[in-house]
Design an enzyme around this catalytic site. Structure first.
Site, PDB file in Angstrom:
ATOM      1  N   ASP A  25     -10.396  -4.068  -1.704  1.00  0.00           N
ATOM      2  CA  ASP A  25      -9.294  -3.444  -0.976  1.00  0.00           C
ATOM      3  C   ASP A  25      -8.802  -2.299  -1.848  1.00  0.00           C
ATOM      4  O   ASP A  25      -8.143  -2.518  -2.861  1.00  0.00           O
ATOM      5  CB  ASP A  25      -8.191  -4.498  -0.746  1.00  0.00           C
ATOM      6  CG  ASP A  25      -6.909  -3.907  -0.171  1.00  0.00           C
ATOM      7  OD1 ASP A  25      -6.879  -2.690   0.112  1.00  0.00           O
ATOM      8  OD2 ASP A  25      -5.940  -4.677  -0.008  1.00  0.00           O
ATOM      9  N   LYS A  86      -4.992   7.647  -2.540  1.00  0.00           N
ATOM     10  CA  LYS A  86      -5.559   7.361  -1.224  1.00  0.00           C
ATOM     11  C   LYS A  86      -5.074   8.350  -0.157  1.00  0.00           C
ATOM     12  O   LYS A  86      -5.802   8.670   0.782  1.00  0.00           O
ATOM     13  CB  LYS A  86      -5.168   5.935  -0.815  1.00  0.00           C
ATOM     14  CG  LYS A  86      -5.895   5.397   0.402  1.00  0.00           C
ATOM     15  CD  LYS A  86      -5.608   3.925   0.544  1.00  0.00           C
ATOM     16  CE  LYS A  86      -6.262   3.312   1.759  1.00  0.00           C
ATOM     17  NZ  LYS A  86      -6.011   1.862   1.795  1.00  0.00           N
ATOM     18  N   GLU A 185      -9.424  -2.070   7.518  1.00  0.00           N
ATOM     19  CA  GLU A 185      -8.511  -3.050   6.906  1.00  0.00           C
ATOM     20  C   GLU A 185      -8.046  -4.124   7.896  1.00  0.00           C
ATOM     21  O   GLU A 185      -8.109  -5.311   7.580  1.00  0.00           O
ATOM     22  CB  GLU A 185      -7.318  -2.321   6.270  1.00  0.00           C
ATOM     23  CG  GLU A 185      -7.719  -1.595   4.990  1.00  0.00           C
ATOM     24  CD  GLU A 185      -6.702  -0.557   4.531  1.00  0.00           C
ATOM     25  OE1 GLU A 185      -5.587  -0.511   5.079  1.00  0.00           O
ATOM     26  OE2 GLU A 185      -7.036   0.209   3.612  1.00  0.00           O
ATOM     27  N   ASP A 207       0.907  -4.710   9.356  1.00  0.00           N
ATOM     28  CA  ASP A 207       0.769  -4.485   7.914  1.00  0.00           C
ATOM     29  C   ASP A 207       1.956  -3.670   7.393  1.00  0.00           C
ATOM     30  O   ASP A 207       2.032  -2.462   7.606  1.00  0.00           O
ATOM     31  CB  ASP A 207      -0.565  -3.751   7.660  1.00  0.00           C
ATOM     32  CG  ASP A 207      -0.800  -3.442   6.175  1.00  0.00           C
ATOM     33  OD1 ASP A 207       0.118  -3.646   5.351  1.00  0.00           O
ATOM     34  OD2 ASP A 207      -1.910  -2.984   5.843  1.00  0.00           O
TER      35      ASP A 207
HETATM   36  P1  ADP Z   1       1.058  -1.355  -0.250  1.00  0.00           P
HETATM   37  O1  ADP Z   1       0.401  -1.781   1.025  1.00  0.00           O
HETATM   38  O2  ADP Z   1       1.999  -0.194  -0.048  1.00  0.00           O
HETATM   39  O3  ADP Z   1       0.071  -1.117  -1.340  1.00  0.00           O
HETATM   40  P2  ADP Z   1       1.982  -4.106  -0.768  1.00  0.00           P
HETATM   41  O4  ADP Z   1       1.330  -4.675   0.422  1.00  0.00           O
HETATM   42  O5  ADP Z   1       1.508  -4.548  -2.105  1.00  0.00           O
HETATM   43  O6  ADP Z   1       2.054  -2.526  -0.741  1.00  0.00           O
HETATM   44  O7  ADP Z   1       3.558  -4.422  -0.633  1.00  0.00           O
HETATM   45  C1  ADP Z   1       4.478  -4.026  -1.580  1.00  0.00           C
HETATM   46  C2  ADP Z   1       5.851  -4.316  -1.036  1.00  0.00           C
HETATM   47  O8  ADP Z   1       5.975  -5.719  -0.802  1.00  0.00           O
HETATM   48  C3  ADP Z   1       6.974  -3.947  -1.992  1.00  0.00           C
HETATM   49  O9  ADP Z   1       8.000  -3.256  -1.296  1.00  0.00           O
HETATM   50  C4  ADP Z   1       7.463  -5.292  -2.481  1.00  0.00           C
HETATM   51  O10 ADP Z   1       8.848  -5.289  -2.825  1.00  0.00           O
HETATM   52  C5  ADP Z   1       7.235  -6.151  -1.263  1.00  0.00           C
HETATM   53  N1  ADP Z   1       7.204  -7.569  -1.608  1.00  0.00           N
HETATM   54  C6  ADP Z   1       6.353  -8.210  -2.449  1.00  0.00           C
HETATM   55  N2  ADP Z   1       6.672  -9.517  -2.541  1.00  0.00           N
HETATM   56  C7  ADP Z   1       7.760  -9.708  -1.743  1.00  0.00           C
HETATM   57  C8  ADP Z   1       8.588 -10.846  -1.422  1.00  0.00           C
HETATM   58  N3  ADP Z   1       8.348 -12.033  -1.958  1.00  0.00           N
HETATM   59  N4  ADP Z   1       9.613 -10.654  -0.568  1.00  0.00           N
HETATM   60  C9  ADP Z   1       9.857  -9.448  -0.026  1.00  0.00           C
HETATM   61  N5  ADP Z   1       9.144  -8.357  -0.294  1.00  0.00           N
HETATM   62  C10 ADP Z   1       8.110  -8.476  -1.150  1.00  0.00           C
HETATM   63 MG    MG Z   2      -1.545  -2.529   1.849  1.00  0.00          MG
END
Ligand code: ADP
Ligand code: MG
Length: 637
Positions: A25, A86, A185, A207
């Site tokens: 990913d 990206k 994805e 997502d």
């Molecule tokens: P991206 O798709 O942008 O790469 P992610 O899917 O990794 O990002 O998501 C990151 C987001 O998820 C951040 O805003 C983070 O604060 C939020 N996040 C991660 N864990 C939690 C949680 N336990 N509760 C709420 N939000 C969360």
């Molecule tokens: Mg993502």
């Protein structure tokens, strides 16, 4: 103690026969690698036990670093530390401008129009930056799997266009990877839940990440996912939730001055922690003290839900919009619009860290009316689905195991005059798909047409793969270019192509079925693609030359026919002589390989014959007005 597994006598499998495959990913914020081992699909950690690799690369004279170490340098060395690469993949300078001031880099435009970034280590392209991320993940994979990887599946957003997908493939090539397939994805997320082997129906993949929101609707039939709609908001994510909480703290603290950048950064980090804590707890302590901004108190989940309610609703509106788009996009085929109501969504998959927020889950559940799937870690679900696919594609599963074929590997098209390939469906188009295009006749009175179906990326038919030929007969005789032949390409869920041709006025039709992927290995596909890039320039030259020659032949033939018909009646012998000379000049130029000269010749012949054309026109008009007389004349002849 775990039980040891013993294979049946004679069925022992040499472990070295198993191929090493992984799913990757390649994310905007974080990237991951996963693999199937001993029947279990897991993401692979680094030495420190971390699964998520921040998608950040820092280029310095001393070398390149990737991940957390690079991210920590982002503040002090922003120009050399590339984040969110990206968003730049397969993009030109103009596209990047649209991303605003969020990206502080020095951009340079390359010959091909693609963008590069200036760093202390020289100019780097987004493709090279992504390659560094891939290399880091793959090193992790080879270490865990004890050997080089035989193949990988890399995921890309469903809305990625051809250039963005190609850039991703190129990054993999630079990283020395064998790409088994690029997978969408949302499709990967659905595969992780095994939805590809389930019932037919609609799957919504919701997502919500840190900075982006994507909603995708997938339609499943006979084991194949078709992406029927994608939507979302490229500027909506968990960061916005953090922002709302930070604002709340400022209000509650009664702080009246302008908030400085340091205060804001601290508030945002604290807010993120508070938000994440409230995913599990009903209420949490808030203690902030930065540069004179002081606050101590409690924030409850209910309060936070109010702070972010409109943002959550914004994502739900985008879901509704996608369902409408899906209805519009298929209303033409057999599927009725009603099959895209939200009630028709059978499964909802949650992806992205922000779907851990309970208010988000609740809103999604209420909107679709089904409990969303969320057992698999929403950060890892995409990599896990990719690993499952990679394991099948590399050949670790029995033959009869279903292969998920969700895009066309090579473009499909037709041969047109002069041996040129006209693409009707571009490669990487999600299947099943149907496309129609109109073609016409080349000669006056042409009553049959040879339909030659080809596959490949090259401009000349001779460089593409021939799939099938069939004839359409019974076209009523008309002047060249007047007939309208609709050619319809249809690729079904099994990758089976059928092509049909139909003449509009009489309805005569002919068709053929072909299996385009039959007999083509992934390696051959790669070779064909590579050849198309290697020859891209030659091909364009070859194409314009062929087009110029076709034009020349057409005007020469037309003029010769006109001269035979009306020359002696309307022109002096000397004029005819001049036109004949002009024709031979153009014939000679056509023998050369100078497309510009041929085009000029065509134009000159057009000018030279203008007067003759005008005379013919007059004659035709006179003839039309004097229709009766003409008939009588002809009868008396
Ligand atoms: P991206 O798709 O942008 O790469 P992610 O899917 O990794 O990002 O998501 C990151 C987001 O998820 C951040 O805003 C983070 O604060 C939020 N996040 C991660 N864990 C939690 C949680 N336990 N509760 C709420 N939000 C969360
Ligand atoms: Mg993502």
């Amino acid at each position: 103690m775990a039980l040891l597994q013993i294979t049946e006598p004679g069925k022992a499998q040499d472990p070295h026969q198993r191929k090493r495959a992984a799913g990757i990913d390649l994310g905007t914020t974080n990237s991951l690698i996963a693999s199937v081992r001993g029947g279990v699909t897991e993401t692979l950690p680094d030495e420190a036990g971390e699964h998520l690799l921040p998608s950040v690369v820092r280029f310095t004279e001393g070398g390149t670093v990737v991940g957390l170490v690079a991210m920590q340098a982002a503040k002090e060395d922003p120009l050399n530390t590339i984040v969110s690469v990206k968003r730049m993949m397969g993009r030109g300078v103009e596209d990047i401008k649209g991303l605003g001031e969020r990206l502080p880099y020095e951009f340079v435009s390359t010959e091909g129009g693609m963008v590069k970034l200036k760093t202390d280590a020289g100019e780097v392209s987004p493709v090279e930056v992504s390659a560094e991320i891939l290399k880091t993940l793959v090193a992790r994979g080879s270490e865990t799997l004890a050997g080089n990887l035989d193949g990988v599946v890399i995921t890309v957003p469903a809305y990625f266009d051809d250039a963005q997908r190609q850039a991703t493939r190129d990054a993999a090539r630079i990283a020395g990877l064998q790409v088994l397939r690029l997978l969408n994805e949302p499709t990967a997320a659905a595969v992780a839940y095994g939805l590809d082997t389930g019932h037919e129906g609609l799957v919504a993949v919701y997502d919500l990440g840190g900075g982006t929101f994507d909603i995708s609707l997938l339609r499943l039939h006979t084991g194949v996912f078709e992406v029927v709609a994608t939507g979302g908001d490229s500027a909506l994510g968990g960061d916005d939730f953090d922002h709302r909480i930070a604002e709340w703290i400022i209000r509650e603290s009664g702080y009246k001055d302008e908030v400085n950048p340091r205060q804001l950064r601290t508030l945002m980090m604290q807010a993120r922690g508070i938000k994440e804590a409230l995913s599990d707890a009903d209420s949490t302590e808030v203690n902030v003290s930065v540069d004179g901004l002081e606050f101590s108190g409690q924030l409850t989940r209910t309060q936070m839900n109010e702070l972010i309610a409109d943002l959550v609703q914004q994502s739900i509106k985008a879901c509704a919009r996608s369902l409408r788009d899906a209805g519009d996009s298929v209303s033409k085929d057999s599927v009725s619009k009603d099959s895209f109501s939200k009630e028709s969504v059978q499964n909802v998959v949650l992806v992205g860290g922000s779907t851990r927020v309970p208010a988000v889950r609740q809103a999604v559940t209420e909107f679709f009316g089904v409990e969303p799937l969320s057992d698999i870690d929403p950060d890892r679900v995409v990599a896990i689905g990719a690993a499952v696919q990679a394991n099948i594609l590399v050949g670790n599963k029995p033959e009869d195991e279903m292969l998920l074929l969700d895009v066309l590997p090579l473009s499909l098209g037709l041969e047109t005059v002069g041996g040129l390939a006209e693409k009707v469906i571009q490669r990487n188009t999600a299947i099943p798909i149907a496309r129609s295009q109109e073609f016409t006749t080349y000669k006056d009175g042409q009553t049959a047409m040879l339909i030659h179906v080809v596959q490949g990326e090259r401009e000349l038919v001779s460089d593409c793969r021939s799939l099938a030929r069939f004839e359409l007969r019974g076209i009523p005789p008309m002047v060249a270019g007047a007939a309208r032949i609709e050619v319809n390409f249809q690729v079904d869920a099994d990758g089976l192509l059928s092509v049909s041709a139909r003449e509009a006025t009489t309805g005569v039709n002919a068709s053929v079925e072909v299996k385009p992927s039959y007999g083509l290995s992934e390696a051959e596909i790669t070779d064909m693609l590579k050849a198309s890039f290697d020859h891209a320039k030659d091909d364009i030259v070859a194409r314009s030359l062929t087009e110029a020659r076709v034009d020349a032949t057409r005007v020469i033939e037309a003029l010769q026919n006109a001269l035979t018909e009306d020359g002696e009646r309307l022109l002096q012998a000397s004029d005819i002589e001049l036109l004949q000379q002009a024709i031979s000049v153009l014939q000679e130029v056509s023998e050369t390989t100078d497309a510009d000269a041929i085009n000029e010749g065509v134009e000159m012949l057009g000018k030279a014959s203008e007067e003759f054309a005008a005379l013919r026109m007059d004659a035709a008009v006179r003839k039309a007005f004097a229709g009766h007389k003409l008939d009588e004349l002809e009868e008396s002849n």
